[in-house]
Design a protein around this motif. Structure first.
Motif, PDB file in Angstrom:
ATOM      1  N   PRO A  36     -27.323  11.613 -23.458  1.00  0.00           N
ATOM      2  CA  PRO A  36     -27.216  13.069 -23.321  1.00  0.00           C
ATOM      3  C   PRO A  36     -27.762  13.606 -22.004  1.00  0.00           C
ATOM      4  CG  PRO A  36     -28.010  12.474 -25.508  1.00  0.00           C
ATOM      5  CD  PRO A  36     -28.037  11.224 -24.684  1.00  0.00           C
ATOM      6  N   GLY A  37     -28.747  12.911 -21.430  1.00  0.00           N
ATOM      7  CA  GLY A  37     -29.325  13.405 -20.186  1.00  0.00           C
ATOM      8  C   GLY A  37     -28.327  13.487 -19.051  1.00  0.00           C
ATOM      9  N   THR A  38     -27.396  12.551 -19.010  1.00  0.00           N
ATOM     10  CA  THR A  38     -26.408  12.499 -17.936  1.00  0.00           C
ATOM     11  C   THR A  38     -24.993  12.791 -18.411  1.00  0.00           C
ATOM     12  OG1 THR A  38     -26.054  10.129 -18.259  1.00  0.00           O
ATOM     13  CG2 THR A  38     -27.798  10.791 -16.722  1.00  0.00           C
ATOM     14  N   GLY A 317     -26.135  18.616 -27.707  1.00  0.00           N
ATOM     15  CA  GLY A 317     -25.816  19.594 -26.676  1.00  0.00           C
ATOM     16  C   GLY A 317     -24.533  19.334 -25.925  1.00  0.00           C
ATOM     17  N   HIS A 318     -23.676  18.451 -26.434  1.00  0.00           N
ATOM     18  CA  HIS A 318     -22.395  18.141 -25.820  1.00  0.00           C
ATOM     19  C   HIS A 318     -21.291  18.156 -26.879  1.00  0.00           C
ATOM     20  CE1 HIS A 318     -25.219  16.441 -22.906  1.00  0.00           C
ATOM     21  NE2 HIS A 318     -24.247  16.403 -22.027  1.00  0.00           N
ATOM     22  N   LEU A 319     -20.072  18.354 -26.406  1.00  0.00           N
ATOM     23  CA  LEU A 319     -18.903  18.102 -27.235  1.00  0.00           C
ATOM     24  C   LEU A 319     -18.299  16.782 -26.782  1.00  0.00           C
ATOM     25  CD1 LEU A 319     -17.154  21.583 -27.414  1.00  0.00           C
ATOM     26  CD2 LEU A 319     -18.291  20.378 -29.288  1.00  0.00           C
ATOM     27  N   LEU A 320     -18.186  15.833 -27.717  1.00  0.00           N
ATOM     28  CA  LEU A 320     -17.520  14.574 -27.435  1.00  0.00           C
ATOM     29  C   LEU A 320     -16.067  14.716 -27.862  1.00  0.00           C
ATOM     30  CD1 LEU A 320     -20.161  11.929 -28.586  1.00  0.00           C
ATOM     31  CD2 LEU A 320     -19.941  13.127 -26.394  1.00  0.00           C
ATOM     32  N   VAL A 321     -15.154  14.460 -26.934  1.00  0.00           N
ATOM     33  CA  VAL A 321     -13.736  14.745 -27.128  1.00  0.00           C
ATOM     34  C   VAL A 321     -12.938  13.446 -27.063  1.00  0.00           C
ATOM     35  CG1 VAL A 321     -11.771  16.106 -26.347  1.00  0.00           C
ATOM     36  CG2 VAL A 321     -14.098  16.961 -25.981  1.00  0.00           C
ATOM     37  N   ALA A 322     -12.174  13.185 -28.118  1.00  0.00           N
ATOM     38  CA  ALA A 322     -11.323  11.996 -28.191  1.00  0.00           C
ATOM     39  C   ALA A 322      -9.929  12.339 -27.700  1.00  0.00           C
ATOM     40  CB  ALA A 322     -11.268  11.472 -29.631  1.00  0.00           C
TER      41      ALA A 322
END
Length: 358
Positions: A36-38, A317-322
């Motif tokens: 998540p940091g990067t 804190g991110h959206l992971l998108v497939a």
């Protein structure tokens, strides 16, 4: 060369993909590492893929280290996969038939005893919702019920019959709701947690030709937003927790991109209830919206990090998108305003369609 040890700040993320026998080129169930940091996503060589056929959606057990996957094919089935202490993945029993064709979504009831599956159906088999009993160790047990949907819509080639696309449990746990793209409806059920039987209590009619695909509930359960695949819209519904019914109150376009045929895919609401995000297949974007009363206001729209973005998950804190057609999994950082940053370099995951963080 020894395999590098993952950082404690990294998360294990599972991906589901279409396999060669289901029209894709993916491995089925595979793992990547997310920092998540990067925002970086990297291969996880310590975890061998599990060849789950047609792994188009994944769901985790609420209390056990077990993940469930659809086996999307005309002869539909569902699979259970256990996660070991070293993150190794292994099948937990053989796939179990789900009483319908092309299962495309599933969820575990909050009590951990029931697996609910949405069967999309086929040209000859209607959409339906299946219920399986789960054993104490998470194995998939008997098929206790199959609730068959009835209905059709005006869009030729897509709505000649019912097509269940998602099944979810309402935030308070009282009702089970299933979207049906073919019938232009959301079916409401009560699940008998002693027998595993479903009793239909309502049919919530959607706008003709809209094709409701997925729902996302507000955290307080007062409303739900639907991603409408065929009309390329998002609809806000007021939810009645006493009756389990939905009432449409507003609607907005899913994308601002013009002159492209677009189909919304996955939809996610923020835990704070202030934002909603949706993937757009065709526009190849992820669009962000701010919740404003009973409506949604567009915040912005960014590239999805690939082609044909389908599933998405909110993780750290991110959206992971497939991105299915490009075979890429991308991470988009969520900014305090609800807007999204452009994706970091994506991980290569052939035919990826869904993701689940553990």
């Amino acid at each position: 060369m020894p395999t590098p040890t993952p950082s404690p700040d990294e998360l294990l993320v599972l991906t589901g993909s279409y396999t060669p026998d289901t029209g894709g080129s993916g491995a089925g169930l595979a793992a990547v590492r997310f920092a998540p940091g990067t925002g970086s996503l990297t291969d996880e060589p310590r975890v061998s893929p599990v060849p789950v056929s047609g792994a188009s959606f994944l769901a985790a057990h609420p209390s056990l280290d077990v993940v469930y996957s659809t086996n999307e094919a005309d002869t539909g089935a569902v699979s259970a996969v256990a996660r070991g202490t070293d993150d190794a993945l292994s099948p937990l029993g053989a796939p179990v038939g789900c009483g319908g064709a092309n299962p495309c979504h599933l969820t575990v009831h909050p009590d951990g005893h029931w697996l609910l599956t949405a069967n999309y159906g086929s040209d000859t088999m209607p959409g339906s919702v299946a219920v399986h009993r789960l054993d104490a160790d998470g194995r998939i047990g008997e098929l206790t019920d199959v609730a068959v949907h009835e209905g059709a819509g005006p869009v030729r080639g897509r709505q000649e019959g019912s097509h269940a696309h998602q099944v979810v449990v309402a935030p308070d746990g009282r009702f089970v709701l299933a979207t049906d793209l073919g019938a232009d409806a959301v079916f409401t059920y009560r699940l008998d947690t002693r027998t595993g039987y479903l009793r239909q209590t309502a049919v919530n009619r959607a706008r003709p030709g809209s094709g409701p695909r997925h729902l996302a509930f507000a955290p307080d359960g007062t409303c739900a937003w639907s991603a409408d695949e065929l009309s390329s819209t998002l609809t806000c519904h007021r939810y009645d927790p006493e009756a389990g019914t939905l009432t449409a109150v507003s609607r907005v376009p899913a994308t601002t991109v013009r002159d492209v045929s677009n189909q919304p895919g996955g939809i996610v609401a923020s835990p704070c209830g202030r934002f909603v995000w949706v993937t757009n297949r065709g526009a190849d974007t992820v669009a962000a919206f701010r919740v404003s009363g009973t409506g949604l206001q567009p915040i912005g729209e960014v590239p999805s990090g690939g082609i044909w973005p389908r599933g998405l998950a909110l993780v750290a804190g991110h959206l992971l998108v497939a991105n299915q057609h490009s075979g890429t999994l991308a991470a988009l950082r969520v900014l305090p305003t609800g807007a999204l940053s452009r994706p970091a370099p994506a991980a290569r995951v052939p035919s990826v369609v869904c993701t689940l963080a553990l």
